[in-house]
Design a protein around this motif. Structure first.
Motif, PDB file in Angstrom:
ATOM      1  N   TYR A  16      55.446  18.850 -33.688  1.00 19.78           N
ATOM      2  CA  TYR A  16      56.598  18.964 -34.612  1.00 19.78           C
ATOM      3  C   TYR A  16      57.604  17.843 -34.331  1.00 19.78           C
ATOM      4  N   ASN A  17      57.936  17.682 -33.062  1.00 21.85           N
ATOM      5  CA  ASN A  17      58.969  16.695 -32.722  1.00 21.85           C
ATOM      6  C   ASN A  17      58.494  15.270 -32.965  1.00 21.85           C
ATOM      7  N   ASP A  18      57.189  15.036 -32.847  1.00 23.96           N
ATOM      8  CA  ASP A  18      56.656  13.689 -33.143  1.00 23.96           C
ATOM      9  C   ASP A  18      56.938  13.287 -34.583  1.00 23.96           C
ATOM     10  N   ASP A  22      62.389  10.095 -37.868  1.00 24.73           N
ATOM     11  CA  ASP A  22      62.991   9.338 -38.973  1.00 24.73           C
ATOM     12  C   ASP A  22      63.882  10.168 -39.885  1.00 24.73           C
ATOM     13  N   ARG A  23      64.062  11.433 -39.581  1.00 28.40           N
ATOM     14  CA  ARG A  23      64.906  12.232 -40.480  1.00 28.40           C
ATOM     15  C   ARG A  23      66.394  11.980 -40.189  1.00 28.40           C
ATOM     16  N   GLN A  24      67.213  12.415 -41.144  1.00 26.91           N
ATOM     17  CA  GLN A  24      68.666  12.327 -40.977  1.00 26.91           C
ATOM     18  C   GLN A  24      69.127  13.393 -39.975  1.00 26.91           C
ATOM     19  N   PRO A  25      70.242  13.157 -39.301  1.00 27.06           N
ATOM     20  CA  PRO A  25      70.793  14.207 -38.429  1.00 27.06           C
ATOM     21  C   PRO A  25      71.113  15.457 -39.232  1.00 27.06           C
ATOM     22  N   ARG A  26      71.008  16.589 -38.578  1.00 27.75           N
ATOM     23  CA  ARG A  26      71.263  17.849 -39.289  1.00 27.75           C
ATOM     24  C   ARG A  26      72.759  17.971 -39.618  1.00 27.75           C
ATOM     25  N   PRO A  27      73.065  18.456 -40.838  1.00 29.33           N
ATOM     26  CA  PRO A  27      74.472  18.555 -41.255  1.00 29.33           C
ATOM     27  C   PRO A  27      75.334  19.362 -40.281  1.00 29.33           C
ATOM     28  N   ILE A  47      70.655  21.543 -26.605  1.00 28.53           N
ATOM     29  CA  ILE A  47      69.684  22.519 -26.108  1.00 28.53           C
ATOM     30  C   ILE A  47      68.534  22.649 -27.098  1.00 28.53           C
ATOM     31  N   GLY A  48      67.321  22.345 -26.640  1.00 29.18           N
ATOM     32  CA  GLY A  48      66.171  22.280 -27.548  1.00 29.18           C
ATOM     33  C   GLY A  48      66.302  21.027 -28.394  1.00 29.18           C
ATOM     34  N   CYS A  49      66.429  19.901 -27.690  1.00 32.22           N
ATOM     35  CA  CYS A  49      66.825  18.633 -28.346  1.00 32.22           C
ATOM     36  C   CYS A  49      65.736  18.040 -29.222  1.00 32.22           C
ATOM     37  N   ILE A  68      68.031  18.997 -23.243  1.00 34.24           N
ATOM     38  CA  ILE A  68      67.022  19.865 -22.609  1.00 34.24           C
ATOM     39  C   ILE A  68      65.994  20.288 -23.650  1.00 34.24           C
ATOM     40  N   ASP A  69      64.743  20.220 -23.260  1.00 38.25           N
ATOM     41  CA  ASP A  69      63.671  20.742 -24.128  1.00 38.25           C
ATOM     42  C   ASP A  69      62.437  20.959 -23.261  1.00 38.25           C
ATOM     43  N   SER A  70      61.662  21.970 -23.599  1.00 40.03           N
ATOM     44  CA  SER A  70      60.468  22.267 -22.798  1.00 40.03           C
ATOM     45  C   SER A  70      59.227  21.506 -23.277  1.00 40.03           C
ATOM     46  N   ALA A 109      72.886  23.532 -30.243  1.00 41.28           N
ATOM     47  CA  ALA A 109      71.529  24.095 -30.115  1.00 41.28           C
ATOM     48  C   ALA A 109      70.981  24.265 -31.526  1.00 41.28           C
ATOM     49  N   GLY A 110      70.297  23.238 -32.004  1.00 39.98           N
ATOM     50  CA  GLY A 110      69.823  23.214 -33.386  1.00 39.98           C
ATOM     51  C   GLY A 110      68.431  23.811 -33.513  1.00 39.98           C
ATOM     52  N   TYR A 111      68.344  24.949 -34.190  1.00 41.90           N
ATOM     53  CA  TYR A 111      67.050  25.601 -34.463  1.00 41.90           C
ATOM     54  C   TYR A 111      66.212  25.751 -33.201  1.00 41.90           C
TER      55      TYR A 111
HETATM   56  C1  LIG Z   1      62.605  23.675 -34.363  1.00 43.85           C
HETATM   57  S1  LIG Z   1      62.663  22.655 -32.949  1.00 43.85           S
HETATM   58  C2  LIG Z   1      64.314  22.001 -33.083  1.00 43.85           C
HETATM   59  C3  LIG Z   1      64.417  20.655 -32.405  1.00 43.85           C
HETATM   60  C4  LIG Z   1      65.694  19.926 -32.751  1.00 43.85           C
HETATM   61  N1  LIG Z   1      66.851  20.565 -32.188  1.00 43.85           N
HETATM   62  C5  LIG Z   1      65.798  19.821 -34.246  1.00 43.85           C
HETATM   63  O1  LIG Z   1      66.763  20.342 -34.816  1.00 43.85           O
HETATM   64  O2  LIG Z   1      64.876  19.232 -34.837  1.00 43.85           O
HETATM   65  C6  LIG Z   1      62.806  23.793 -31.594  1.00 43.85           C
HETATM   66  C7  LIG Z   1      62.869  23.080 -30.250  1.00 43.85           C
HETATM   67  O3  LIG Z   1      63.176  24.039 -29.247  1.00 43.85           O
HETATM   68  C8  LIG Z   1      62.374  23.775 -28.129  1.00 43.85           C
HETATM   69  N2  LIG Z   1      62.204  25.027 -27.392  1.00 43.85           N
HETATM   70  C9  LIG Z   1      61.654  26.180 -27.875  1.00 43.85           C
HETATM   71  N3  LIG Z   1      61.656  27.104 -26.895  1.00 43.85           N
HETATM   72  C10 LIG Z   1      62.206  26.544 -25.802  1.00 43.85           C
HETATM   73  C11 LIG Z   1      62.484  26.987 -24.481  1.00 43.85           C
HETATM   74  N4  LIG Z   1      62.177  28.230 -24.079  1.00 43.85           N
HETATM   75  N5  LIG Z   1      63.059  26.128 -23.612  1.00 43.85           N
HETATM   76  C12 LIG Z   1      63.377  24.870 -23.996  1.00 43.85           C
HETATM   77  N6  LIG Z   1      63.138  24.382 -25.232  1.00 43.85           N
HETATM   78  C13 LIG Z   1      62.570  25.206 -26.123  1.00 43.85           C
HETATM   79  C14 LIG Z   1      61.066  23.260 -28.703  1.00 43.85           C
HETATM   80  O4  LIG Z   1      60.318  22.522 -27.764  1.00 43.85           O
HETATM   81  C15 LIG Z   1      61.548  22.428 -29.882  1.00 43.85           C
HETATM   82  O5  LIG Z   1      61.748  21.083 -29.530  1.00 43.85           O
END
Ligand SMILES: C[S@@+](CC[C@H](N)C(=O)[O-])C[C@H]1O[C@@H](n2cnc3c(N)ncnc32)[C@H](O)[C@@H]1O
Length: 202
Positions: A16-18, A22-27, A47-49, A68-70, A109-111
């Motif tokens: 997903y992150n790959d 190229d998308r715009q930043p989230r509003p 958080i969840g970058c 931070i992201d896993s 912490a976006g989505y």
């Molecule tokens: C829908 S994506 C959102 C990524 C980015 N913030 C965005 O808006 O595009 C969710 C992100 O949360 C991360 N994530 C989900 N569960 C997680 C956890 N337990 N710890 C750290 N990161 C987590 C995922 O790896 C993923 O990158």
């Protein structure tokens, strides 16, 4: 209504992150930055970058960002988006394993938080609340109970009342509910999302 139960593994998030560079930043992040003003080197958390698109927005606005992201490959993905920039630290870690977060003046912490298991969410939310310094800003997306994915027991879906109660003691600046069909990475779905910006009183 279509119901999904999807196993969102670390590999799923890496793929997903790959796709996100190229998308715009989230509003929500852009609104957060407009409200919080120039960071002047103050510390922030993303958080969840993901691919770091909003990390980049925060850095450009003068914040020092701990992202931070896993998902495996996060540093390479974020550096690709951000380029060579001071003020960035990246941590590849599962939020559910963290004991504490650094004290900061802004949390985005976006989505990401909805993908936490319900058993982990309260502790991680408490950790986020504890990280907020006086005057700190907080912006998050939370999922509501009418979301297509709400039958997934390993993710967190909230009633509006439960979502609002998370911000007790904070000043809610924005609370917008999305409750409509729309596209997702996995196809058409019903989105039930609360977009929230709040602030701890200075
Ligand atoms: C829908 S994506 C959102 C990524 C980015 N913030 C965005 O808006 O595009 C969710 C992100 O949360 C991360 N994530 C989900 N569960 C997680 C956890 N337990 N710890 C750290 N990161 C987590 C995922 O790896 C993923 O990158």
């Amino acid at each position: 209504m279509i119901r999904y139960v999807v196993a969102r593994t670390e590999e799923h998030w890496a793929a997903y992150n790959d796709d996100q560079h190229d998308r715009q930043p989230r509003p929500l992040c852009e609104e957060l930055v407009a409200l919080a003003g120039h960071g002047e080197g103050r510390p922030a958390l993303d958080i969840g970058c993901g691919a770091g698109v909003e990390t980049s927005t925060l850095l450009r606005a003068g914040w020092r960002v701990h992202a931070i992201d896993s998902a495996p490959g996060t540093p390479e993905r974020v550096w690709r988006t951000v380029g060579d920039r001071d003020g960035l630290t990246i941590e590849v870690n599962d939020l559910s394993t963290l004991g504490e977060l650094p004290a900061v003046d802004l949390v985005y912490a976006g989505y990401s938080l909805p993908y936490l298991a319900p058993r982990d969410f309260p502790r991680i939310w408490a950790m986020i609340r504890k990280s907020l310094r006086p005057g700190a800003w907080l912006a998050v997306n939370l999922f509501g109970e009418r979301d297509s994915w709400a039958s997934n027991p390993s993710e967190t879906f909230l009633t509006e009342a439960a979502a609002r109660s998370l911000f007790d003691g904070l000043h809610i600046v924005r609370f917008v509910e999305e409750d409509a069909p729309g596209e997702s990475y996995s196809g058409l779905k019903h989105w039930h999302v609360f977009d929230v910006i709040a602030r701890l009183q200075p």
